[in-house]
Motif scaffolding. Structure first.
Motif, PDB file in Angstrom:
ATOM      1  N   GLU A 654      43.539  41.128  46.375  1.00 14.15           N
ATOM      2  CA  GLU A 654      43.500  39.829  46.307  1.00 14.15           C
ATOM      3  C   GLU A 654      43.877  39.319  44.990  1.00 14.15           C
ATOM      4  O   GLU A 654      44.180  38.147  44.810  1.00 14.15           O
ATOM      5  N   HIS A 655      43.462  40.213  43.957  1.00 11.41           N
ATOM      6  CA  HIS A 655      43.364  39.728  42.594  1.00 11.41           C
ATOM      7  C   HIS A 655      44.705  40.126  42.158  1.00 11.41           C
ATOM      8  O   HIS A 655      45.008  40.345  40.825  1.00 11.41           O
ATOM      9  N   GLY A 656      45.975  40.659  42.820  1.00 11.52           N
ATOM     10  CA  GLY A 656      47.051  41.042  42.583  1.00 11.52           C
ATOM     11  C   GLY A 656      47.248  42.339  41.743  1.00 11.52           C
ATOM     12  O   GLY A 656      48.144  42.778  41.012  1.00 11.52           O
ATOM     13  N   ARG A 657      46.071  43.273  41.568  1.00 12.27           N
ATOM     14  CA  ARG A 657      46.037  44.301  41.029  1.00 12.27           C
ATOM     15  C   ARG A 657      46.393  45.458  42.157  1.00 12.27           C
ATOM     16  O   ARG A 657      45.514  46.408  42.770  1.00 12.27           O
ATOM     17  N   ARG A 828      44.101  34.901  40.422  1.00 18.05           N
ATOM     18  CA  ARG A 828      44.684  35.322  41.845  1.00 18.05           C
ATOM     19  C   ARG A 828      46.203  35.130  41.936  1.00 18.05           C
ATOM     20  O   ARG A 828      46.611  34.297  42.509  1.00 18.05           O
ATOM     21  N   PRO A 829      47.058  36.127  41.284  1.00 14.51           N
ATOM     22  CA  PRO A 829      48.702  35.955  41.084  1.00 14.51           C
ATOM     23  C   PRO A 829      49.308  36.008  42.425  1.00 14.51           C
ATOM     24  O   PRO A 829      50.184  34.972  42.612  1.00 14.51           O
ATOM     25  N   PRO A 830      48.889  36.504  43.735  1.00 16.35           N
ATOM     26  CA  PRO A 830      49.409  36.467  44.828  1.00 16.35           C
ATOM     27  C   PRO A 830      49.541  35.050  45.371  1.00 16.35           C
ATOM     28  O   PRO A 830      50.502  34.599  45.821  1.00 16.35           O
ATOM     29  N   GLY A 867      55.472  43.189  41.880  1.00 17.70           N
ATOM     30  CA  GLY A 867      56.450  43.855  42.531  1.00 17.70           C
ATOM     31  C   GLY A 867      56.620  43.499  44.048  1.00 17.70           C
ATOM     32  O   GLY A 867      56.966  44.220  44.990  1.00 17.70           O
ATOM     33  N   ALA A 868      56.478  42.159  44.319  1.00 19.08           N
ATOM     34  CA  ALA A 868      56.430  41.315  45.671  1.00 19.08           C
ATOM     35  C   ALA A 868      57.869  41.104  45.818  1.00 19.08           C
ATOM     36  O   ALA A 868      58.269  39.996  45.867  1.00 19.08           O
TER      37      ALA A 868
END
Length: 970
Positions: A654-657, A828-830, A867-868
């Motif tokens: 959730e936090h983009g890690r 939260r980057p995503p 990497g999305a």
């Protein structure tokens, strides 16, 4: 003239060169691992002597240990001796790493022992952490001999050390026999080469080397008849020496003019055709008392204390009390020492070679061996010896004579089962199973033994056997304490498995059971409240919780109060009262204090705390709560640890890690079937799909997420919803948006109400997908549900999601500002990338291409850092109709090597490595597990193309971080 002891090695030049190179490397900070294989006596130990001495001279720490047969049933015994951490230890670092031993007071019969930590898992993590810290002070060489005799926990720990030895200044050298082949050793051999290790097989010596060795041992040149006789040694150095010793004792060696030769026509040694014959010949020279003492000593293992030997000999032929000043036993020991059969090993004695013990042990008739074992065990019991030492003697006797009378030992086992299970769960389980088979069905201790065994199996598995034993106890016992503990065990098993209907059934049965004391009923009522909370039956759960809490307070039972408050925290969270949930979770943690027993309860409370803190916009504290939960779970065994790792991976996602999430999920080894497996696979699927990684095999998580899969029960919180989101994403990614919408729309059902409040971004995705297929009815329903959630639980995340949904539904980009600001602040980057993508689409639709291009560019930069790839492709496709492009070059992808290839967390780990910090210290600073840090270190060394941690500093200083890099979350 006695035959000389072997000094150095003969005929091993290539092998010695290899070891010298490994020692040179580790002294320079480049670690490795080596497995040396060979038959008994082939020279494995002799080969290590000079390199270990050279390593010590080069400033390395050098630790040498041995595995033995009795230790196979005693988890980590070889490793604790190797590292010198068995208490008491003079080195405070060693004492810190020593496996904890619970004091007897903490083991009262009134505790819920089934929920306690697993001491073997705890000790494993402590020992690995200890090795990490030792490697930070100076290069370390660990040599562990006779791995074929190691217990399974030691072999697992050794394999983990070898897998990561190349990442730190550690040289791990193990020796073993090639047969019999154990599965764990086969895995070790297979794993070494891919992780920079090597396997070295020692062949038999050539005839020329045997002749050279004979000359070194006898002080002369071997004559032709002696050289011919030594061919029977088959190139085995130990056999050569023992054969020469036998010939020397027989007076068959003659020395003249520097030559050592056999007499012509001599046949008096021809019957010595095997090494065992040679050893038997050596032992035949000893007195009857010495041989009897050695037989008894052989039962105590290759190494033993004089106290153990004295206790075992008491009452027998060598009873020191029956001889003048103990002269009988002392004389026998002195004789064995003089003959070279025994040798000192610190404060203990040991057989000079394992083969000496093996010959003595196997030469005894089984009946004599069993009788001596029973006698020794009884004497050690009377002397108050450690429980694992007594158990080591009882177990082989039980196996050799299944029907022997062991009433005294059975009583000892019932009294000491809990302590034995802490130290050696495998031995405890086998002895308890045997005791149950031998104990009369109506015997007074039968149910006590069954209770101890059920408690052990609940902790270590198989849980099905624990459940069977608990049901048997309930059917047969009249003891109030045993009945209460059995009912608690059954209910706890059902709760952990998500069988909430069984929790209700156990409660109803408990109401009609006159054996159950009030404290057990109160505890069961707290578990019932928790089960109802998980089912969403909040009213019934609240009533049960209040009653359990009042009864726990009345009884002054902290554990019951803790479980009741835990149920209350869950219910408050599901009602949308996160501040109230946090208060109750903290009250419960304060109630149970430092009690090590209620591990399940502590983990649940820390989980509630993390959810509440995240919802309240306190992410750092939430991460600290999960890190604390991980530390607790590491002491419980693989199952609870794996469950906790899935929770941590969920938060990382959730936090983009995402790299951290993948690393954590890779640590998972033993998840229960059902919701936890579902959650793990769903997280794998989401990351894989968003990174546009194609499934390679039918077993790949994404490949398993097909629309034909059976829906998960709604009583499995979050896991079922994650599966829905993952399946929908896979369908959308494969060009089936209508089917994706149908799958995702299931989240509007009441069963998922709590889940979408925890993850309000899922309703945003539903609105976006519904509008994409022109289903405004579903879009409006999702937006209405989001608005309702924000009213029930007016938190920043739910309010931001509600505004985001309205912005999409009404084409209003200004309403997106709150969501963008929230996700930027919440790190939260995503979700921030998705919000910026939607902003770009809405700005483009309104004609503001400059603003659209700016938002699009920031979204793509975030996607590149994650990497999305799929998210970036979707965003580009949505903006293409408006003529908005990413630019001439667009965001650059991360390179495959060099500093720019490091992810955000890897860069942070690399910086700390360059400062000389150990893996445990890095883990503590970044709120990661030590094993996750190990994974990152492996990736860092590979991407930077370096071999040691010392080289990381120079490699990371080459150039600034690559595109998409963002500071690691702290």
């Amino acid at each position: 003239m006695l035959i000389r002891q072997m000094v150095g090695v003969t005929g091993r030049d290539v092998e010695q060169a290899l070891l010298e190179a490994l020692v040179t490397d580790v002294a320079a900070g480049r670690g490795s691992s080596l497995l040396v294989e060979g038959e008994p006596g082939i020279g494995k130990s002799a080969l290590l002597a000079a390199p270990l001495a050279a390593a010590q001279a080069a400033g390395c720490g050098v630790l040498l240990g041995h595995c033995d047969e009795p230790g196979q049933r005693l988890p980590l015994s070889a490793m604790t001796r190797l590292l010198g951490v068995h208490p008491p230890s003079a080195d405070p670092r060693h004492a810190q790493a020593a496996p904890a031993r619970r004091c007897p007071q903490a083991r009262s019969g009134r505790g819920r022992r089934g929920l306690a930590a697993d001491p073997v898992t705890t000790a494993t993590e402590q020992l690995l952490t200890h090795v990490d810290r030792l490697c930070t002070s100076r290069p370390l060489v660990l040599a562990l001999e006779d791995l074929h005799r190691a217990d399974e926990a030691t072999l697992l720990l050794w394999r983990r050390l070898c897998r990561t030895a190349a990442h730190r200044p550690l040289l791990a050298i193990g020796t073993c026999r090639p047969a019999p082949s154990r599965p764990a050793l086969v895995r070790l051999r297979r794993e070494l080469p891919p992780h920079g290790g090597q396997v070295l097989s020692l062949d038999r010596l050539s005839e020329a080397s045997v002749t050279e060795l004979a000359g070194a041992l006898t002080g002369g040149t071997a004559g032709p008849r002696l050289a011919a006789r030594l061919t029977s040694a088959a190139g085995n150095p130990l056999y050569v020496r023992e054969l020469l010793n036998a010939l020397e004792r027989a007076g068959s060696l003659h020395r003249a003019a520097g030559t050592v030769e056999l007499p012509a026509g001599g046949h008096h040694t021809g019957e010595l055709r095997a090494l065992t014959d040679v050893i038997a010949d050596r032992l035949a020279c000893l007195s009857a008392d010495a041989r009897q003492m050695l037989r008894l000593a052989s039962l105590l293992g290759p190494a033993f204390s004089t106290a153990d030997l004295t206790a075992a000999a008491r009452g027998g032929a060598l009873d020191p009390a029956a001889a003048a000043a103990g002269a009988g036993l002392l004389a026998a020991v002195d004789e064995a020492l003089s003959a070279g059969v025994l040798e000192p090993a610190g404060t203990r004695l040991r057989f000079r070679h394992a083969l000496l013990r093996e010959v003595l042990h196997e030469a005894m008739p089984p009946a004599l061996r069993t009788g001596l074992l029973q006698h020794a065990a009884q004497q050690l019991i009377a002397a108050g010896a450690p429980v694992e030492r007594v158990a080591e003697l009882i177990l082989p006797a039980v196996r050799d004579a299944d029907g022997w009378e062991w009433k005294r030992e059975c009583e000892w086992l019932a009294d000491n089962a809990a302590r034995l299970a802490d130290r050696a769960p495998g031995i405890a389980a086998e002895l308890l199973e045997h005791a149950l088979r031998q104990t009369d069905a109506h015997g007074p201790r039968r149910h006590v033994l069954a209770d101890r065994l059920a408690t052990l199996y609940f902790r270590t598995g198989p849980v099905e056997r624990a459940e069977e034993l608990a049901r048997t106890i309930l059917l047969e016992t009249s003891d109030r304490e045993l009945a209460g503990r059995a009912r608690w065990l059954l209910t706890s098993i059902a709760l952990r498995a998500g069988r909430y209907q069984d929790v209700e059934a156990n409660w109803r049965a408990a109401l009609g059971d006159p054996r159950l004391a009030p404290r057990w009923r109160a505890g069961l009522l707290a578990l019932l409240a928790l089960a109802r909370g998980f089912q969403g039956r909040l009213g019934g759960g609240r009533a049960a919780m209040a009653e359990a809490l009042a009864e726990g307070v009345r009884l002054n039972n902290a554990t019951t109060v803790g479980y009741a408050l835990n149920a209350g925290a869950l219910i408050r969270s599901r009602e949308g009262d996160q501040p109230g949930a946090l208060v109750l979770a903290d009250l419960a943690l304060a109630q149970i204090g430092d009690d090590p027993e209620p591990v399940d309860l502590r983990l649940m409370l820390l989980g509630h705390r993390a959810v509440a803190l995240d919802s309240l916009g306190r992410p750092r504290e939430a991460e600290e709560a999960l890190a604390r939960a991980r530390t607790v779970a590491e002491r419980t065994g693989a199952t609870l640890l794996s469950m906790n790792l899935v929770r941590i991976a969920e938060r990382h996602y959730e936090h983009g890690r995402w790299d951290d999430a993948q690393a954590v999920l890779d640590e998972v080894t033993d998840l229960p079937q059902g919701r936890w497996q579902l959650a793990r696979h769903s997280l794998h699927t989401l990351i894989s799909a968003r990174r546009d990684n194609r499934p390679q095999t039918p077993g790949h998580p994404e490949a398993a997420a097909t629309p034909d899969d059976e829906a998960a029960p709604p009583t499995w919180p979050v896991a079922a919803s994650y599966r829905i989101v993952a399946r929908s994403l896979v369908l959308e990614r494969t060009g089936r948006p209508r089917e994706a919408l149908d799958v995702l729309a299931v989240l509007l059902a009441r069963a998922h109400e709590y889940d979408v409040r925890r993850h309000p971004e899922w309703l945003v995705a539903l609105v976006r997908l519904a509008l994409a297929v022109d289903d405004r009815g579903t879009a409006r329903a999702a937006a209405l549900e989001s608005r309702r959630n924000a009213h029930i639980e007016p938190l920043p995340a739910t309010r931001a999601a509600a505004g985001w949904c309205r912005a999409l539904l009404h084409d209003d980009p200004d309403r997106l500002r709150a969501a963008i600001d929230h996700h930027r602040a919440a790190d939260r980057p995503p979700d921030l990338g998705n919000a910026l993508e939607d902003l770009a689409v809405l700005r483009a639709a309104s004609g503001d291409r400059a603003a659209a291009r700016a938002a699009f560019g920031e979204a793509l930069a975030l996607y590149a850092g994650l990497g999305a790839v799929w998210d970036a492709r979707r965003a580009a496709a949505r903006l293409r109709p408006w003529g908005v492009r990413a630019g001439i070059r667009g965001p650059r992808s991360r390179p495959a090597s060099g500093r720019g290839a490091l992810t955000a967390t890897e860069q942070r780990v690399a910086d700390l490595l360059a400062q000389g910090l150990s893996n445990p210290d890095i883990a503590a600073m970044l709120l990661l597990s030590r094993r996750t840090v190990e994974t990152h270190v492996s990736h860092i060394l590979g991407k930077l193309g370096v071999r040691s941690r010392h080289e990381v500093a120079a490699a990371t200083a080459e150039r600034p971080p690559g595109p998409g890099h963002r500071p690691a979350a702290r």
